[in-house]
Design an enzyme around this catalytic site. Structure first.
Site, PDB file in Angstrom:
ATOM      1  N   MET A 171     -21.548   8.742 -10.695  1.00  0.00           N
ATOM      2  CA  MET A 171     -20.153   9.122 -10.649  1.00  0.00           C
ATOM      3  C   MET A 171     -19.226   7.933 -10.920  1.00  0.00           C
ATOM      4  O   MET A 171     -18.150   7.852 -10.348  1.00  0.00           O
ATOM      5  CB  MET A 171     -19.868   9.668  -9.253  1.00  0.00           C
ATOM      6  CG  MET A 171     -18.758  10.665  -9.219  1.00  0.00           C
ATOM      7  SD  MET A 171     -18.901  11.557  -7.658  1.00  0.00           S
ATOM      8  CE  MET A 171     -19.410  10.233  -6.548  1.00  0.00           C
ATOM      9  N   PRO A 172     -19.695   7.034 -11.789  1.00  0.00           N
ATOM     10  CA  PRO A 172     -18.865   5.833 -11.991  1.00  0.00           C
ATOM     11  C   PRO A 172     -17.610   6.138 -12.807  1.00  0.00           C
ATOM     12  O   PRO A 172     -17.569   7.081 -13.591  1.00  0.00           O
ATOM     13  CB  PRO A 172     -19.772   4.892 -12.791  1.00  0.00           C
ATOM     14  CG  PRO A 172     -21.126   5.478 -12.736  1.00  0.00           C
ATOM     15  CD  PRO A 172     -20.961   6.952 -12.513  1.00  0.00           C
ATOM     16  N   TYR A 173     -16.610   5.300 -12.576  1.00  0.00           N
ATOM     17  CA  TYR A 173     -15.381   5.310 -13.365  1.00  0.00           C
ATOM     18  C   TYR A 173     -15.210   3.894 -13.913  1.00  0.00           C
ATOM     19  O   TYR A 173     -15.166   2.930 -13.138  1.00  0.00           O
ATOM     20  CB  TYR A 173     -14.186   5.689 -12.483  1.00  0.00           C
ATOM     21  CG  TYR A 173     -12.862   5.393 -13.143  1.00  0.00           C
ATOM     22  CD1 TYR A 173     -12.330   6.267 -14.075  1.00  0.00           C
ATOM     23  CD2 TYR A 173     -12.167   4.223 -12.868  1.00  0.00           C
ATOM     24  CE1 TYR A 173     -11.133   5.987 -14.707  1.00  0.00           C
ATOM     25  CE2 TYR A 173     -10.961   3.932 -13.496  1.00  0.00           C
ATOM     26  CZ  TYR A 173     -10.462   4.822 -14.417  1.00  0.00           C
ATOM     27  OH  TYR A 173      -9.279   4.537 -15.054  1.00  0.00           O
TER      28      TYR A 173
END
Lengths: 69, 69, 69, 69, 69, 69
Positions: free
Chosen positions: B1-3
């Site tokens: 779920m990286p940004y």
């Protein structure tokens, strides 16, 4: 090695004013914290008055942003 | 779920280069940390050379940013 | 002169993994865009699972974030 | 004194929709956390579909972003 | 109504130094751009030396960050 | 596919309050803009009162931030 992000509303800030801001912040970080200017980044982001709100109201609803461009 | 947020100076980066960067970062995060690509966001922000400084000087003062647009 | 900010959930990422991520992104930007590694910053921000949501639900409600620290 | 940054893809969001978003977020923070609207900032950043990716692919490759401007 | 985000490595910056930085930046924006201090936010984020890289190498690999806390 | 970053001062916000904020923002973006909650991220960043200023003064100088943790 600081990274500084300055967000302001977009309203005809001149290149001279931007230069004064970035050099002022860079000098301040050098003077107070000893940060090396060679690895100090300052980014200015100019945000459209339709895209910034305070008190739940868009700036463009609150006042005239004389954006000539 | 990286940004992931990538800020670069605005100077004619092509869509193909952008595609290569976003897929490269997404794969790297999957390979090293097992992050699911389906929930990996990468955003590229292109900053005008008048709005980015290093060493207290705007990039547009330091060199030519051949921005055709 | 790129600035890259990587936000991931906080769950025991090791220093070795972080090193692999920052060197991978730096190399990618050099290879694809010719960016100078000497002025490429990568910052990793590890966000507590209580402070990140997807689909309107905190990650800590959705799954176990085995945060040992 | 909250600062909220909302990033969305750039696809003809109207001023009315923006107003609804900023007032909704400001009210929510006042109701849940007692935050003073007078010092609540909300900024909306509209990101070009060529500059945002999910699953390692630019949004502009995945679907049509009917950007009229 | 500016919003300024200052990211520095985490290495024992004192409250006095932080106060000097935030007041210096606020004054600069008032003097150069006429920005109202009452709606000027400055946030300092201190990033662990394990989480910041330059030249593809974590700061904690490059030098000693004497983090006493 | 929105990404929302909420910065607030760190003062004992509970997990229930955080959950209410993230679900409220996600619903708002779905209702107003039709954004899919499955790809809506909301991140809350709690900033120490020593690291946030308004009017050029650190919040910790202005009032008591009863941070129990």
């Amino acid at each position: 090695m600081p990274y500084v992000n300055v967000k302001i509303t977009k309203e005809n800030t001149t290149k001279e004013q931007k230069q004064e801001i970035v050099s002022g912040i860079t000098s301040l970080l050098e003077r107070v914290l000893g940060k090396n200017p060679k690895t100090t980044f300052v980014i200015i982001e100019e945000i459209d008055c339709d895209n910034w709100s305070i008190e739940g109201m868009l700036v463009s609803q609150r006042r005239d942003c004389t954006e000539t461009k």
